[in-house]
Motif scaffolding. Sequence first.
Motif, mmCIF file in Angstrom:
data_model
loop_
_atom_site.group_PDB
_atom_site.id
_atom_site.type_symbol
_atom_site.label_atom_id
_atom_site.label_comp_id
_atom_site.label_asym_id
_atom_site.label_seq_id
_atom_site.Cartn_x
_atom_site.Cartn_y
_atom_site.Cartn_z
ATOM 1 N N LEU A 209 0.767 -1.290 -0.042
ATOM 2 C CA LEU A 209 0.000 0.006 -0.058
ATOM 3 C C LEU A 209 0.790 1.236 -0.100
ATOM 4 O O LEU A 209 0.676 2.227 -0.784
ATOM 5 C CB LEU A 209 -0.895 0.056 1.195
ATOM 6 C CG LEU A 209 -1.744 1.325 1.597
ATOM 7 C CD1 LEU A 209 -2.749 1.460 0.165
ATOM 8 C CD2 LEU A 209 -2.545 1.264 2.721
ATOM 9 N N ALA A 210 1.872 1.289 0.796
ATOM 10 C CA ALA A 210 2.738 2.444 0.735
ATOM 11 C C ALA A 210 3.475 2.555 -0.539
ATOM 12 O O ALA A 210 3.752 3.750 -1.099
ATOM 13 C CB ALA A 210 3.777 2.072 2.045
ATOM 14 N N TRP A 211 3.888 1.668 -1.190
ATOM 15 C CA TRP A 211 4.561 1.762 -2.310
ATOM 16 C C TRP A 211 3.622 2.231 -3.509
ATOM 17 O O TRP A 211 3.946 3.036 -4.193
ATOM 18 C CB TRP A 211 5.204 0.303 -2.859
ATOM 19 C CG TRP A 211 5.539 0.395 -4.425
ATOM 20 C CD1 TRP A 211 5.036 -0.062 -5.315
ATOM 21 C CD2 TRP A 211 6.924 0.825 -4.797
ATOM 22 N NE1 TRP A 211 5.549 -0.003 -6.450
ATOM 23 C CE2 TRP A 211 6.980 0.421 -6.214
ATOM 24 C CE3 TRP A 211 7.797 1.713 -4.239
ATOM 25 C CZ2 TRP A 211 8.000 1.068 -6.985
ATOM 26 C CZ3 TRP A 211 8.907 1.896 -4.830
ATOM 27 C CH2 TRP A 211 8.883 1.839 -6.125
ATOM 28 N N THR A 212 2.410 1.811 -3.365
ATOM 29 C CA THR A 212 1.324 2.411 -4.133
ATOM 30 C C THR A 212 1.066 3.723 -4.331
ATOM 31 O O THR A 212 0.922 4.600 -5.059
ATOM 32 C CB THR A 212 0.092 1.557 -4.203
ATOM 33 O OG1 THR A 212 0.301 0.104 -4.279
ATOM 34 C CG2 THR A 212 -1.176 2.008 -5.255
ATOM 35 N N GLU A 213 0.787 4.443 -2.809
ATOM 36 C CA GLU A 213 0.760 5.720 -2.445
ATOM 37 C C GLU A 213 1.704 6.315 -2.863
ATOM 38 O O GLU A 213 1.719 7.644 -3.286
ATOM 39 C CB GLU A 213 0.338 5.849 -0.856
ATOM 40 C CG GLU A 213 -0.935 5.253 -0.502
ATOM 41 C CD GLU A 213 -1.361 5.185 0.807
ATOM 42 O OE1 GLU A 213 -0.588 5.785 1.595
ATOM 43 O OE2 GLU A 213 -2.472 4.841 1.268
ATOM 44 N N ALA A 214 3.094 5.957 -2.714
ATOM 45 C CA ALA A 214 4.337 6.771 -2.976
ATOM 46 C C ALA A 214 4.422 7.191 -4.532
ATOM 47 O O ALA A 214 4.635 8.290 -4.965
ATOM 48 C CB ALA A 214 5.367 6.015 -2.497
ATOM 49 N N ASN A 215 3.980 6.324 -5.424
ATOM 50 C CA ASN A 215 3.963 6.228 -6.810
ATOM 51 C C ASN A 215 2.755 7.206 -7.117
ATOM 52 O O ASN A 215 2.821 7.910 -8.081
ATOM 53 C CB ASN A 215 3.771 4.973 -7.670
ATOM 54 C CG ASN A 215 5.186 4.248 -7.756
ATOM 55 O OD1 ASN A 215 5.879 4.495 -8.362
ATOM 56 N ND2 ASN A 215 5.206 3.319 -6.919
ATOM 57 N N ALA A 216 1.728 7.164 -6.455
ATOM 58 C CA ALA A 216 0.592 8.011 -6.790
ATOM 59 C C ALA A 216 0.968 9.500 -6.578
ATOM 60 O O ALA A 216 0.546 10.623 -7.197
ATOM 61 C CB ALA A 216 -0.829 7.526 -5.987
ATOM 62 N N ILE A 217 1.512 9.676 -5.177
ATOM 63 C CA ILE A 217 2.035 11.006 -4.734
ATOM 64 C C ILE A 217 2.798 11.747 -5.941
ATOM 65 O O ILE A 217 2.996 12.844 -6.085
ATOM 66 C CB ILE A 217 2.672 11.081 -3.351
ATOM 67 C CG1 ILE A 217 1.434 10.760 -2.561
ATOM 68 C CG2 ILE A 217 3.098 12.273 -3.143
ATOM 69 C CD1 ILE A 217 2.069 10.503 -0.941
ATOM 70 N N TRP A 218 3.838 10.794 -6.276
ATOM 71 C CA TRP A 218 4.956 11.110 -7.353
ATOM 72 C C TRP A 218 4.098 11.589 -8.545
ATOM 73 O O TRP A 218 4.886 12.570 -9.119
ATOM 74 C CB TRP A 218 5.970 10.002 -7.477
ATOM 75 C CG TRP A 218 7.054 10.863 -8.417
ATOM 76 C CD1 TRP A 218 7.279 10.367 -9.741
ATOM 77 C CD2 TRP A 218 8.168 11.443 -8.011
ATOM 78 N NE1 TRP A 218 8.558 11.045 -10.042
ATOM 79 C CE2 TRP A 218 8.878 11.487 -8.976
ATOM 80 C CE3 TRP A 218 8.431 11.959 -6.675
ATOM 81 C CZ2 TRP A 218 10.303 12.605 -8.785
ATOM 82 C CZ3 TRP A 218 9.552 12.847 -6.650
ATOM 83 C CH2 TRP A 218 10.381 13.081 -7.911
ATOM 84 N N GLU A 219 3.294 10.919 -8.879
ATOM 85 C CA GLU A 219 2.416 11.123 -10.331
ATOM 86 C C GLU A 219 1.747 12.687 -10.217
ATOM 87 O O GLU A 219 1.943 13.564 -10.879
ATOM 88 C CB GLU A 219 1.351 10.214 -10.524
ATOM 89 C CG GLU A 219 2.027 9.051 -10.989
ATOM 90 C CD GLU A 219 2.883 9.096 -12.136
ATOM 91 O OE1 GLU A 219 2.187 9.798 -13.216
ATOM 92 O OE2 GLU A 219 3.597 8.250 -12.365
ATOM 93 N N VAL A 220 1.410 12.868 -8.926
ATOM 94 C CA VAL A 220 0.769 14.299 -8.665
ATOM 95 C C VAL A 220 2.004 15.282 -8.957
ATOM 96 O O VAL A 220 1.562 16.506 -9.341
ATOM 97 C CB VAL A 220 0.306 14.338 -6.943
ATOM 98 C CG1 VAL A 220 -0.111 15.829 -6.834
ATOM 99 C CG2 VAL A 220 -0.849 13.451 -7.076
ATOM 100 N N LEU A 221 3.088 15.166 -8.475
ATOM 101 C CA LEU A 221 4.140 16.180 -8.637
ATOM 102 C C LEU A 221 4.542 16.301 -10.186
ATOM 103 O O LEU A 221 5.225 17.280 -10.580
ATOM 104 C CB LEU A 221 5.396 15.661 -8.043
ATOM 105 C CG LEU A 221 5.071 15.545 -6.413
ATOM 106 C CD1 LEU A 221 6.716 15.222 -5.954
ATOM 107 C CD2 LEU A 221 4.954 17.008 -5.841
ATOM 108 N N GLY A 222 3.922 15.255 -11.069
ATOM 109 C CA GLY A 222 4.090 15.468 -12.439
ATOM 110 C C GLY A 222 5.515 15.134 -12.914
ATOM 111 O O GLY A 222 6.126 15.489 -13.869
#
Length: 222
Positions: A209-222
């Motif tokens: 879950l943490a790995w998935t969320e970290a990737n999602a947050i990075w996507e927000v940064l563009g």
Amino acid sequence: RDVDKLDRQDDRAAARLFSAASIQHAIECGHSGLAIFLFIFGEACDAYQSRTISHTQRIHMVLLAFFFKLIWKQFLTENRYPIARHFLSQDADNILDILVNGLLALIIIHRDHLDPFPLLPWTHGTEVNEHIFGLLRSTLPEFTIVDALQMIPKLDVRLLAACRRKIDAASLQRGGAGYAHTHFDSSGAALDTLSYFPPQEVIEQVAHLAWTEANAIWEVLG
């Protein structure tokens, strides 16, 4: 005072940096990257300092910071950005790894060898040493080892007083106030929650879950 003529031993300023108000201010100013940085690494600090959250939550918080840092560094490497300029300092990078691995190790050791004794993460650190150092400085700003040895009786009295003194939440707003430790403050600590240690399969689920969320947050940064 948190910026101009700052006190580098001002623990209150460090705590305020990761506060909700600081993150909200960064968002309002359009600094989404700074807001995410403060949130993620503030969570890693809170994983040690919180008296109320479960150890499962703590694992999620430190792994989120670890994976975010990993993705960040990999992005810089793949795109040939200078890591020394666009990443954490080498010391901060190493310290974060120690914090993550240390908390995971503490939880696993307690689960496998010390159950059912509760784990109090905020007691596993250098706060006591820093507190003693702060007391020494308040008595004699420039002290030697001989001075420290001679002040041991006085330190004993002041440490006992610190154990019994209740932390005033309002005092955390003071600027340039030097050392301010909450090591002795266990108010709100839920020992039943702190005595539960997640099994390996739960840790693996939390890591995913943490790995998935970290990737999602990075996507927000563009």
